[in-house]
Design a protein around this motif. Structure first.
Motif, PDB file in Angstrom:
ATOM      1  N   PRO A  43       0.848  -1.230   0.237  1.00 55.78           N
ATOM      2  CA  PRO A  43      -0.005   0.052  -0.146  1.00 55.78           C
ATOM      3  C   PRO A  43       0.782   1.486  -0.152  1.00 55.78           C
ATOM      4  O   PRO A  43       0.276   2.301  -0.372  1.00 55.78           O
ATOM      5  N   SER A  44       2.350   1.252   0.555  1.00 56.38           N
ATOM      6  CA  SER A  44       3.076   2.269   0.569  1.00 56.38           C
ATOM      7  C   SER A  44       3.272   2.846  -0.828  1.00 56.38           C
ATOM      8  O   SER A  44       4.017   3.903  -1.103  1.00 56.38           O
ATOM      9  N   MET A  45       3.118   2.036  -1.930  1.00 58.13           N
ATOM     10  CA  MET A  45       3.565   2.531  -3.375  1.00 58.13           C
ATOM     11  C   MET A  45       2.104   3.208  -4.087  1.00 58.13           C
ATOM     12  O   MET A  45       2.444   3.714  -5.034  1.00 58.13           O
ATOM     13  N   ALA A  46       1.121   3.488  -3.230  1.00 58.58           N
ATOM     14  CA  ALA A  46       0.232   4.431  -3.797  1.00 58.58           C
ATOM     15  C   ALA A  46       0.503   5.661  -4.074  1.00 58.58           C
ATOM     16  O   ALA A  46       0.887   6.406  -3.180  1.00 58.58           O
ATOM     17  N   GLY A  47       0.606   6.260  -5.164  1.00 58.48           N
ATOM     18  CA  GLY A  47       1.006   7.402  -5.645  1.00 58.48           C
ATOM     19  C   GLY A  47       2.532   7.682  -5.753  1.00 58.48           C
ATOM     20  O   GLY A  47       2.952   8.833  -5.740  1.00 58.48           O
ATOM     21  N   ALA A  48       3.286   6.728  -5.690  1.00 57.36           N
ATOM     22  CA  ALA A  48       4.865   6.690  -5.533  1.00 57.36           C
ATOM     23  C   ALA A  48       5.305   6.975  -6.835  1.00 57.36           C
ATOM     24  O   ALA A  48       6.340   7.527  -7.069  1.00 57.36           O
ATOM     25  N   ALA A  49       4.744   6.580  -8.009  1.00 50.73           N
ATOM     26  CA  ALA A  49       5.103   6.928  -9.281  1.00 50.73           C
ATOM     27  C   ALA A  49       4.743   8.085  -9.707  1.00 50.73           C
ATOM     28  O   ALA A  49       3.927   8.838  -9.264  1.00 50.73           O
ATOM     29  N   ASN A  50       5.553   8.529 -11.079  1.00 53.07           N
ATOM     30  CA  ASN A  50       5.490   9.840 -11.698  1.00 53.07           C
ATOM     31  C   ASN A  50       4.008   9.879 -12.423  1.00 53.07           C
ATOM     32  O   ASN A  50       3.455  10.880 -13.029  1.00 53.07           O
ATOM     33  N   CYS A  51       3.260   8.673 -12.630  1.00 51.47           N
ATOM     34  CA  CYS A  51       2.131   8.808 -13.261  1.00 51.47           C
ATOM     35  C   CYS A  51       0.962   7.940 -12.214  1.00 51.47           C
ATOM     36  O   CYS A  51       1.326   7.151 -11.528  1.00 51.47           O
ATOM     37  N   LEU A 123      11.044   7.946   1.310  1.00 56.70           N
ATOM     38  CA  LEU A 123      10.483   7.107   2.371  1.00 56.70           C
ATOM     39  C   LEU A 123       8.976   7.218   2.358  1.00 56.70           C
ATOM     40  O   LEU A 123       8.111   8.494   2.344  1.00 56.70           O
ATOM     41  N   SER A 124       8.208   6.228   2.121  1.00 51.69           N
ATOM     42  CA  SER A 124       6.953   5.872   1.987  1.00 51.69           C
ATOM     43  C   SER A 124       6.153   5.401   3.193  1.00 51.69           C
ATOM     44  O   SER A 124       6.781   4.068   3.393  1.00 51.69           O
ATOM     45  N   PHE A 125       5.035   5.593   3.690  1.00 53.07           N
ATOM     46  CA  PHE A 125       4.298   4.760   4.552  1.00 53.07           C
ATOM     47  C   PHE A 125       2.736   4.515   3.975  1.00 53.07           C
ATOM     48  O   PHE A 125       2.383   5.718   3.475  1.00 53.07           O
ATOM     49  N   GLY A 126       2.199   3.379   3.878  1.00 48.69           N
ATOM     50  CA  GLY A 126       0.899   3.346   3.415  1.00 48.69           C
ATOM     51  C   GLY A 126       0.016   2.475   4.390  1.00 48.69           C
ATOM     52  O   GLY A 126       0.480   1.539   5.141  1.00 48.69           O
ATOM     53  N   ILE A 127      -1.318   2.549   4.030  1.00 52.22           N
ATOM     54  CA  ILE A 127      -2.350   1.874   4.632  1.00 52.22           C
ATOM     55  C   ILE A 127      -3.405   1.631   4.052  1.00 52.22           C
ATOM     56  O   ILE A 127      -3.837   2.359   2.923  1.00 52.22           O
ATOM     57  N   SER A 128      -3.837   0.047   3.914  1.00 53.01           N
ATOM     58  CA  SER A 128      -4.995   0.041   3.352  1.00 53.01           C
ATOM     59  C   SER A 128      -6.033  -0.585   3.987  1.00 53.01           C
ATOM     60  O   SER A 128      -5.928  -1.575   4.965  1.00 53.01           O
ATOM     61  N   ALA A 129      -7.237  -0.314   3.830  1.00 48.10           N
ATOM     62  CA  ALA A 129      -8.391  -0.729   4.816  1.00 48.10           C
ATOM     63  C   ALA A 129      -9.525  -1.297   3.737  1.00 48.10           C
ATOM     64  O   ALA A 129      -9.797  -0.579   2.602  1.00 48.10           O
ATOM     65  N   GLY A 130     -10.223  -2.568   3.897  1.00 48.89           N
ATOM     66  CA  GLY A 130     -11.257  -2.877   2.971  1.00 48.89           C
ATOM     67  C   GLY A 130     -12.275  -4.047   3.503  1.00 48.89           C
ATOM     68  O   GLY A 130     -11.976  -4.404   4.781  1.00 48.89           O
ATOM     69  N   MET A 131     -13.005  -4.481   2.674  1.00 46.25           N
ATOM     70  CA  MET A 131     -13.810  -5.507   3.217  1.00 46.25           C
ATOM     71  C   MET A 131     -13.653  -6.609   2.057  1.00 46.25           C
ATOM     72  O   MET A 131     -13.319  -6.555   0.819  1.00 46.25           O
ATOM     73  N   ALA A 132     -13.901  -7.974   2.549  1.00 44.55           N
ATOM     74  CA  ALA A 132     -13.927  -9.069   1.741  1.00 44.55           C
ATOM     75  C   ALA A 132     -15.141 -10.126   2.358  1.00 44.55           C
ATOM     76  O   ALA A 132     -15.567 -10.213   3.556  1.00 44.55           O
ATOM     77  N   GLN A 133     -15.732 -10.811   1.147  1.00 42.68           N
ATOM     78  CA  GLN A 133     -16.651 -11.650   1.530  1.00 42.68           C
ATOM     79  C   GLN A 133     -16.325 -12.939   0.965  1.00 42.68           C
ATOM     80  O   GLN A 133     -15.908 -13.293  -0.208  1.00 42.68           O
ATOM     81  N   THR A 134     -16.403 -13.938   1.874  1.00 41.01           N
ATOM     82  CA  THR A 134     -16.061 -15.373   1.538  1.00 41.01           C
ATOM     83  C   THR A 134     -17.512 -16.183   1.328  1.00 41.01           C
ATOM     84  O   THR A 134     -18.220 -16.056   2.123  1.00 41.01           O
ATOM     85  N   THR A 135     -17.400 -16.925   0.447  1.00 39.81           N
ATOM     86  CA  THR A 135     -18.499 -17.878   0.131  1.00 39.81           C
ATOM     87  C   THR A 135     -18.064 -19.401   0.011  1.00 39.81           C
ATOM     88  O   THR A 135     -16.875 -19.566  -0.932  1.00 39.81           O
ATOM     89  N   ILE A 136     -18.560 -20.248   0.420  1.00 37.45           N
ATOM     90  CA  ILE A 136     -18.542 -21.680   0.070  1.00 37.45           C
ATOM     91  C   ILE A 136     -19.702 -22.103  -0.479  1.00 37.45           C
ATOM     92  O   ILE A 136     -20.805 -22.285   0.137  1.00 37.45           O
ATOM     93  N   ASP A 137     -19.723 -22.648  -1.689  1.00 39.03           N
ATOM     94  CA  ASP A 137     -21.012 -23.051  -2.362  1.00 39.03           C
ATOM     95  C   ASP A 137     -21.132 -24.658  -2.157  1.00 39.03           C
ATOM     96  O   ASP A 137     -20.425 -25.366  -2.794  1.00 39.03           O
ATOM     97  N   GLN A 138     -22.075 -25.333  -1.177  1.00 37.48           N
ATOM     98  CA  GLN A 138     -22.313 -26.592  -1.072  1.00 37.48           C
ATOM     99  C   GLN A 138     -23.544 -27.014  -1.727  1.00 37.48           C
ATOM    100  O   GLN A 138     -24.031 -27.865  -1.323  1.00 37.48           O
TER     101      GLN A 138
END
Length: 344
Positions: A43-51, A123-138
């Motif tokens: 996540p620390s690479m967010a916005g690190a590049a020139n593009c 020197l870069s510091f980054g953090i990512s936050a999110g949600m995930a949904q797991t499914t088991i199809d039986q």
């Protein structure tokens, strides 16, 4: 001593189990970072590049097997102001009857120690936050031996919150990254009532780019640049350890770039099995992944093929991955260094 007598079961133990464990923790860590996609795992690479960068990846394993593992990701990251970057990742991961979808948002802060606008020392510091949904199809599971952990005819779902943190350092042609994936995760109870919530995975990357300095975007050198790098992973709950050893080559043109490389991944733990019903053998995970790519102006296309070694494999087929990229909003001046992950 546990002996795995069936080759198929060994395949699960030495490879499929590793893939399945990664599928439970957000975006799995494959070799897609080598196709100009370091932000996907750091996540620390967010916005690190020139593009600003958009990357779409599609990975398919074992074409000759039904419901084989497949992963799609869509990521975007860009610089905001002089010292900040933001990004987002969408992912869809399928592994047999198991699937997972999710999204992450990232923020990174970049501290510059450069003497000028052209010297890279960041020197870069980054953090990512999110949600995930797991499914088991039986719903399609049928008879067989009784298993108290399986309820046929239903679809089980659970969602959880996850946070990644990391840091990156770039100095001219050298770079290094340290990320803790799933530094925090909320509780889940989809697999069992007592499953561990510890999904932490530690990732360390480092590399150096050798070759004649390419100059700014309106200048190109007829020679090649070479980028050896390593990536080490440690899974806290299972104490799994994985090592990638990589080498990439870049060739610059007036309106683009060609790159090719090779990645070797190995695991430090093996799985025991019975060979010919007589001898106990131990197999370690080893794979090699050649990759090629081409950037034309602001468009990028990359392809990676992974092949697993060993006496026993789940399938003879390999693992194919395609990466499509688009860069935009590029700054006029690049840093005066061989630093492809930052300069483009």
């Amino acid at each position: 001593m546990n002996i795995f007598k069936k080759p198929l079961f060994l395949a699960f133990a030495s490879f499929f189990a590793m893939q399945f464990s990664q599928a439970q923790e957000g975006v799995p860590v494959y070799t897609d970072y080598l196709t100009d996609n370091y932000y996907l795992i750091h996540p620390s690479m967010a916005g690190a590049a020139n593009c600003a960068k958009v990357r779409l990846t599609a990975r398919q394993q074992w074409f000759d097997e039904k419901d084989s593992p497949a992963l799609q990701t869509l990521s975007f990251n860009t610089k905001v102001g002089e010292r900040s970057g933001v990004g987002a990742v969408l992912f869809n991961d399928r592994n047999g009857y198991h699937s997972q979808i999710g999204a992450k948002l990232s923020y990174a802060h970049h501290i510059t120690f450069s003497r000028s606008d052209y010297d890279l020392n960041q020197l870069s510091f980054g953090i990512s936050a999110g949600m995930a949904q797991t499914t088991i199809d039986q719903t399609t599971w049928t008879g067989g031996q009784f298993d108290p952990g399986v309820v046929t005819g239903i679809e089980m779902k659970d969602s959880y919150f996850l946070v990644d943190v990391g840091a990156s350092y770039h100095f001219l042609d050298f770079y290094t990254h340290l990320t803790v994936k799933n530094a925090y995760t909320s509780e889940r109870e989809i697999y069992s009532d007592v499953e561990s919530n510890n999904l932490r995975r530690y990732i360390f990357s480092a590399g150096y780019v050798f070759g004649k300095y390419r100059g700014f975007t309106n200048y190109y050198d007829k020679g090649f640049t070479w980028e050896p790098s390593v990536m080490f992973q440690y899974v806290e709950a299972t104490q799994e350890k994985l090592l990638d050893v990589n080498l990439k080559m870049y060739k610059e043109f007036s309106n683009g770039q060609f790159f090719a490389g090779l990645s070797y991944r190995t695991a430090f733990e093996g799985a025991e099995y019975m060979k010919d019903n007589t001898n106990v053998k131990e197999q370690y995970y080893h794979s090699v992944s050649p990759l090629v790519g081409l950037r034309y102006n602001n468009l990028m296309l990359g392809y990676t093929y992974s092949h697993q070694f060993g006496d026993v494999n789940f399938s003879k087929g390999g693992f194919h991955q395609l990466t499509l990229g688009f860069n935009f909003g590029c700054r006029t001046n690049n840093y005066k260094c061989n630093c492809p992950s930052v300069n483009f």
